[in-house]
Design an enzyme around this catalytic site. Structure first.
Site: not given
Ligand code: UD1
Ligand code: CA
Length: 450
Positions: A9, A15, A154
């Protein structure tokens, strides 16, 4: 075997265009994060770790308010989902059993789905939750051969062929806790985003001779929220399900589309809910109760046979026993109404206890707040509170007593007494007629002058 939950989280949610961290936006009266925590809590996890980043203080506060046993770690820079999971390692490194990774912005994963993932761990070291996407968009793609998951690619890094795959990654992953951290530690960031992808652990596991598999769920469960429009869609999706569930459980909803439930609303069989009723968190409605139109309820309990509304507001701490009647334009806060109490119209009861079968007249107000402190009003059983009584708290009305209409009650009233707290009435016979005759004569005289 103990189970650990790791909820990611830390993301900002750019967005959403908001000062509030994304996971604190509400669906069904609860922060998105609390939806994820609730889904995970169905597994009775021994450890819950929230990885916070943007707005960490507020996220931490909301997490602990919901579950004081949860722990929060802060990911200072958002370097990717694998890096986020790694932040939980110091807290869970000596913990045995499985760990499940959830996203704080993905509120609708069902407990049954998480249970299926834990069950699939009997055959696979790493279990990924996948779904068949109607529009696979930019989701990670699951590359499978037969029952086994080879790797997750990805979107940004995928070939055209891989982009044609419709089986997508939800982001939910389950593995043995120490295996998970071992795999995560081996993840690099040599990819199109320069991020540490959690998804890379599948390929790393396979190279180490570990097996990986997919549990498939309905796409609706994996809905992630990134925009206000998606937040509204999520609200609508939640309400559609909650309304259908309530009706399946034997609740009458006169106009389902105008009734809004909270994440934790409980309504018993044969209860009736009229149009335009809104539930906040913490409401229980027992069987056979009736909520009439245009009511707002939160943090309250309505017992069997009670009727509420139309146009009533029940605030936190309102406890209605059986056969209580709360009518129109009545507000109840932190007050216990014993069996058979009637509060029909235009009344505020706050910080009070009302004994059985007492009748509260129209326009009664418990004056519970002196500007600094809140005070209690105690009303016994079988009391008759006359219309327009101001009960200046702290004050006690004994059982079987009555107050005269229009009274301001500032001192305790003993049982079975009558309290009159108003100016005595003065009657002047013939006064009204003489008074108006005089005024009319004045008016007529003026007319002649002009
Ligand atoms: C991720 C997945 C993707 C999947 C998608 C589903 C990875 C690399 N990719 O992509 O395969 O289809 O979710 O929605 O995992 N977050 C952190 N710290 C970080 C990065 C992210 O806490 O450093 C949290 C975000 O707040 C979010 C979640 O992890 O709740 C997912 O991160 P996000 O950047 O949205 O991943 P996607 O690019 O959507
Ligand atoms: Ca996302």
């Amino acid at each position: 075997m103990p189970t650990s939950l790791i909820i990611l989280a830390a993301g900002q949610g750019t967005r959403m265009n908001s000062d509030l961290p994304k996971v604190l936006h509400h669906v069904a009266s609860a922060p998105l994060l609390v939806h994820a925590m609730t889904a995970g809590a169905a597994l009775s996890p021994d450890h819950t770790v929230i990885v916070a980043g943007h707005g960490a203080e507020a996220v931490s506060k909301a997490a602990l308010a919901h579950d004081e046993t949860a722990r929060v770690v802060v990911q200072e820079a958002q370097l990717g989902t694998a890096h986020a999971v790694a932040q939980a390692a110091p807290l869970l490194k000596d913990v045995s059993g499985d760990a499940i990774v959830l996203y704080g912005d993905t509120p609708f994963i069902r407990p049954e789905t998480l249970e299926a993932m834990l069950a699939a761990r009997a055959t696979h070291a790493v279990v990924v939750l996948g779904f068949e996407a109607r529009d696979p968009g930019r989701y990670g793609r699951l590359v499978t051969s037969g029952d086994s998951l080879d790797r997750i690619v990805e979107f940004k890094d995928a070939s055209l062929e891989e982009r044609a795959i419709t089986l997508c990654n939800s982001g939910v992953i389950c593995a043995d806790t120490s295996t998970l951290f071992d795999l995560v530690a081996a993840v690099g960031n040599d990819n199109a985003s320069g991020e540490y992808y959690l998804t890379d652990i599948v390929e790393i596991a396979r190279k180490r001779g570990l097996s990986a598999g997919v549990v498939i769920c309905d796409e609706a469960e994996t809905m992630g929220i990134n925009t206000r429009a998606q937040l509204a869609e999520a609200e609508a999706a939640f309400q559609t399900r909650a309304r259908a569930e309530a009706m399946e459980n034997g609740v009458t909803l006169t106009d389902p589309d105008s009734i809004f439930f909270a994440l934790d609303t409980v309504v018993g069989r044969d209860a009736t809910i009229a149009p335009h009723v809104i539930f906040g968190l913490g409401v229980t409605i027992e069987s056979g109760a009736e909520i009439r139109a245009f009511c707002h309820l939160e943090g309250c309990h309505v017992s069997r046979g009670a009727t509420v509304g139309p146009f009533a507001r029940l605030r936190p701490g309102a406890e209605l026993a059986e056969d209580v009647h709360v009518g129109n334009f009545v507000e109840i806060k932190n007050a216990i109404l014993d069996e058979g109490v009637k509060v029909g119209h235009l009344t505020y009861l706050g910080d009070a206890h009302v004994g059985q079968h007492t009748n509260i007249g129209a326009g009664t107000i418990t004056c519970n707040y002196d500007g600094v402190f809140k005070h209690h009003t105690e009303i016994g059983a079988n009391v008759f509170i006359g219309s327009d009584t101001m009960l200046v708290a702290p004050v006690t009305i004994g059982a079987g007593a009555m107050t005269a209409s229009g009274s301001v009650i500032t001192a305790d009233v003993p049982a079975e007494a009558l309290a009159l707290g108003r100016a005595p009435q003065v009657v002047k016979p013939g006064f009204a007629r003489k008074f108006f005759d005089r005024l009319k004569a004045q008016k007529a005289a003026k007319g002649k002058l002009s």
